[in-house]
Design a protein around this motif. Structure first.
Motif, PDB file in Angstrom:
ATOM      1  N   ASN A  94       0.591  -1.012  -0.182  1.00 38.14           N
ATOM      2  CA  ASN A  94       0.048   0.047   0.112  1.00 38.14           C
ATOM      3  C   ASN A  94       0.868   1.354  -0.245  1.00 38.14           C
ATOM      4  N   GLU A  95       0.584   1.772  -1.228  1.00 42.37           N
ATOM      5  CA  GLU A  95       1.625   2.976  -0.977  1.00 42.37           C
ATOM      6  C   GLU A  95       1.364   4.053  -0.089  1.00 42.37           C
ATOM      7  N   TYR A  96       0.066   4.387  -0.002  1.00 43.44           N
ATOM      8  CA  TYR A  96      -0.059   5.293   0.752  1.00 43.44           C
ATOM      9  C   TYR A  96       0.098   5.519   2.188  1.00 43.44           C
ATOM     10  N   THR A  97       0.149   4.077   2.618  1.00 43.42           N
ATOM     11  CA  THR A  97       0.766   3.217   4.462  1.00 43.42           C
ATOM     12  C   THR A  97       2.508   3.552   4.167  1.00 43.42           C
ATOM     13  N   ARG A  98       3.098   3.141   2.855  1.00 38.73           N
ATOM     14  CA  ARG A  98       4.189   3.445   2.764  1.00 38.73           C
ATOM     15  C   ARG A  98       4.308   4.925   2.912  1.00 38.73           C
ATOM     16  N   PHE A  99       4.556   5.931   2.243  1.00 38.43           N
ATOM     17  CA  PHE A  99       3.953   7.502   2.581  1.00 38.43           C
ATOM     18  C   PHE A  99       4.097   7.612   3.716  1.00 38.43           C
ATOM     19  N   ILE A 100       3.047   7.743   4.739  1.00 37.31           N
ATOM     20  CA  ILE A 100       3.004   7.979   5.970  1.00 37.31           C
ATOM     21  C   ILE A 100       3.964   7.687   6.922  1.00 37.31           C
ATOM     22  N   MET A 101       4.219   6.277   6.816  1.00 35.32           N
ATOM     23  CA  MET A 101       5.284   5.507   7.122  1.00 35.32           C
ATOM     24  C   MET A 101       6.869   7.089   7.118  1.00 35.32           C
ATOM     25  N   ALA A 102       6.507   6.712   5.814  1.00 34.47           N
ATOM     26  CA  ALA A 102       8.236   7.007   5.649  1.00 34.47           C
ATOM     27  C   ALA A 102       8.350   8.721   6.115  1.00 34.47           C
ATOM     28  N   SER A 103       6.686   9.094   6.661  1.00 32.12           N
ATOM     29  CA  SER A 103       7.205  10.879   6.746  1.00 32.12           C
ATOM     30  C   SER A 103       7.638  10.644   8.642  1.00 32.12           C
ATOM     31  N   ALA A 104       6.776   9.496   8.646  1.00 34.76           N
ATOM     32  CA  ALA A 104       7.009   9.578  10.357  1.00 34.76           C
ATOM     33  C   ALA A 104       8.375   8.856  10.611  1.00 34.76           C
ATOM     34  N   PHE A 105       9.001   7.439  10.350  1.00 29.10           N
ATOM     35  CA  PHE A 105      10.495   7.664  10.213  1.00 29.10           C
ATOM     36  C   PHE A 105      11.190   7.961  10.015  1.00 29.10           C
ATOM     37  N   LEU A 106      11.058   8.975   9.220  1.00 30.07           N
ATOM     38  CA  LEU A 106      12.196  10.429   8.809  1.00 30.07           C
ATOM     39  C   LEU A 106      11.626  11.772  10.159  1.00 30.07           C
ATOM     40  N   SER A 107      11.219  11.739  10.634  1.00 25.84           N
ATOM     41  CA  SER A 107      10.149  13.096  11.676  1.00 25.84           C
ATOM     42  C   SER A 107      11.207  11.885  12.618  1.00 25.84           C
ATOM     43  N   LEU A 108      10.274  11.642  13.648  1.00 23.49           N
ATOM     44  CA  LEU A 108      11.921  10.259  14.615  1.00 23.49           C
ATOM     45  C   LEU A 108      12.934  10.148  14.174  1.00 23.49           C
ATOM     46  N   GLY A 109      13.506   9.762  13.054  1.00 18.90           N
ATOM     47  CA  GLY A 109      14.920   9.510  13.127  1.00 18.90           C
ATOM     48  C   GLY A 109      15.379   8.115  13.788  1.00 18.90           C
ATOM     49  N   GLY A 115      22.185  17.734  28.662  1.00 15.24           N
ATOM     50  CA  GLY A 115      21.003  17.048  27.952  1.00 15.24           C
ATOM     51  C   GLY A 115      20.436  16.942  26.847  1.00 15.24           C
ATOM     52  N   LEU A 116      19.110  16.092  27.027  1.00 15.22           N
ATOM     53  CA  LEU A 116      18.378  16.258  25.317  1.00 15.22           C
ATOM     54  C   LEU A 116      17.160  17.176  25.504  1.00 15.22           C
ATOM     55  N   GLY A 117      17.163  17.360  27.013  1.00 13.48           N
ATOM     56  CA  GLY A 117      15.546  18.319  27.676  1.00 13.48           C
ATOM     57  C   GLY A 117      14.709  18.141  26.581  1.00 13.48           C
ATOM     58  N   LEU A 118      14.172  18.805  25.757  1.00 16.90           N
ATOM     59  CA  LEU A 118      12.723  19.185  24.663  1.00 16.90           C
ATOM     60  C   LEU A 118      13.127  17.798  23.405  1.00 16.90           C
ATOM     61  N   TYR A 119      14.167  18.041  23.557  1.00 14.91           N
ATOM     62  CA  TYR A 119      14.398  17.285  22.309  1.00 14.91           C
ATOM     63  C   TYR A 119      13.419  16.175  21.573  1.00 14.91           C
ATOM     64  N   ILE A 120      13.413  14.942  22.788  1.00 16.21           N
ATOM     65  CA  ILE A 120      12.453  13.749  22.669  1.00 16.21           C
ATOM     66  C   ILE A 120      10.919  14.301  22.617  1.00 16.21           C
ATOM     67  N   PRO A 121      10.574  15.473  23.674  1.00 13.57           N
ATOM     68  CA  PRO A 121       9.495  15.626  22.856  1.00 13.57           C
ATOM     69  C   PRO A 121       8.978  16.259  21.852  1.00 13.57           C
ATOM     70  N   GLY A 122      10.033  17.216  21.350  1.00 17.57           N
ATOM     71  CA  GLY A 122      10.099  17.921  20.009  1.00 17.57           C
ATOM     72  C   GLY A 122       9.856  16.632  19.204  1.00 17.57           C
ATOM     73  N   LYS A 123      10.486  16.052  19.404  1.00 11.40           N
ATOM     74  CA  LYS A 123      10.880  14.592  18.371  1.00 11.40           C
ATOM     75  C   LYS A 123       9.593  14.253  18.175  1.00 11.40           C
ATOM     76  N   LEU A 124       8.870  13.647  19.008  1.00  8.54           N
ATOM     77  CA  LEU A 124       7.784  13.270  19.276  1.00  8.54           C
ATOM     78  C   LEU A 124       6.531  14.436  18.673  1.00  8.54           C
ATOM     79  N   LEU A 125       6.639  15.533  18.968  1.00  6.56           N
ATOM     80  CA  LEU A 125       5.678  15.955  18.623  1.00  6.56           C
ATOM     81  C   LEU A 125       5.570  16.524  16.827  1.00  6.56           C
ATOM     82  N   HIS A 126       7.322  16.539  16.385  1.00  5.50           N
ATOM     83  CA  HIS A 126       7.551  16.714  14.701  1.00  5.50           C
ATOM     84  C   HIS A 126       7.033  15.354  14.380  1.00  5.50           C
ATOM     85  N   THR A 127       7.011  14.527  15.027  1.00  8.56           N
ATOM     86  CA  THR A 127       6.147  13.014  13.931  1.00  8.56           C
ATOM     87  C   THR A 127       5.012  13.566  14.137  1.00  8.56           C
ATOM     88  N   LEU A 128       4.590  12.802  14.923  1.00 11.59           N
ATOM     89  CA  LEU A 128       2.931  13.459  14.655  1.00 11.59           C
ATOM     90  C   LEU A 128       2.395  14.374  14.108  1.00 11.59           C
TER      91      LEU A 128
END
Length: 137
Positions: free
Chosen positions: A43-58, A74-87
């Motif tokens: 499914n190309e739609y699923t691949r598209f969304i998953m690629a976007s999630a992987f690339l933003s999460l890292g 320290g990482l401080g706000l890095y992890i919440p920022g990455k989660l927000l970016h991924t969502l």
């Protein structure tokens, strides 16, 4: 190298999981192998969304690399920022992908992801403003 070994170990443990779930684990652990594994999803739609999630999460590999160079501060706000970016990436990709791949936009998953994005954004804003206020005193 470490994450490649971990993924090989997971291959022997996760063989019973559906491919989308297994590939999600790959992408969360290590970005490159997760993106490479996306080719096995039809499914190309699923691949598209998953690629976007992987690339933003890292992935965990990128997280550990970032932590190694920011160890003193320290990482401080890095992890919440990455989660927000991924969502937000998942939300935007779902909307754009619905037009590209002619999918319905009223998906419950999209509404849930958007709600999580907004909730995390508000939490992130409150936490970052309290850190900024504490640093200015």
């Amino acid at each position: 190298m470490l994450f490649r070994i971990i993924l090989k170990l997971f291959d022997s443990l996760l063989f019973k999981l559906p491919s989308v779930t297994r590939i999600t684990v790959y992408g969360i652990l290590e970005l490159s192998n997760g993106c490479i594994a996306l080719g096995s999803i039809d499914n190309e739609y699923t691949r598209f969304i998953m690629a976007s999630a992987f690339l933003s999460l890292g992935g965990m590999c990128v997280l550990l690399q970032t932590w190694s160079v920011t160890e003193r501060i320290g990482l401080g706000l890095y992890i919440p920022g990455k989660l927000l970016h991924t969502l937000f990436s998942i939300t935007v990709s779902s909307v754009i992908g619905s037009f590209i791949y002619d999918m319905p936009l009223h998906s419950p998953g999209l509404i849930t992801t958007l709600s999580l994005s907004l909730g995390l954004a508000l939490l992130f804003r409150k936490k970052s403003s309290s850190i900024i206020c504490a640093n200015t005193v």
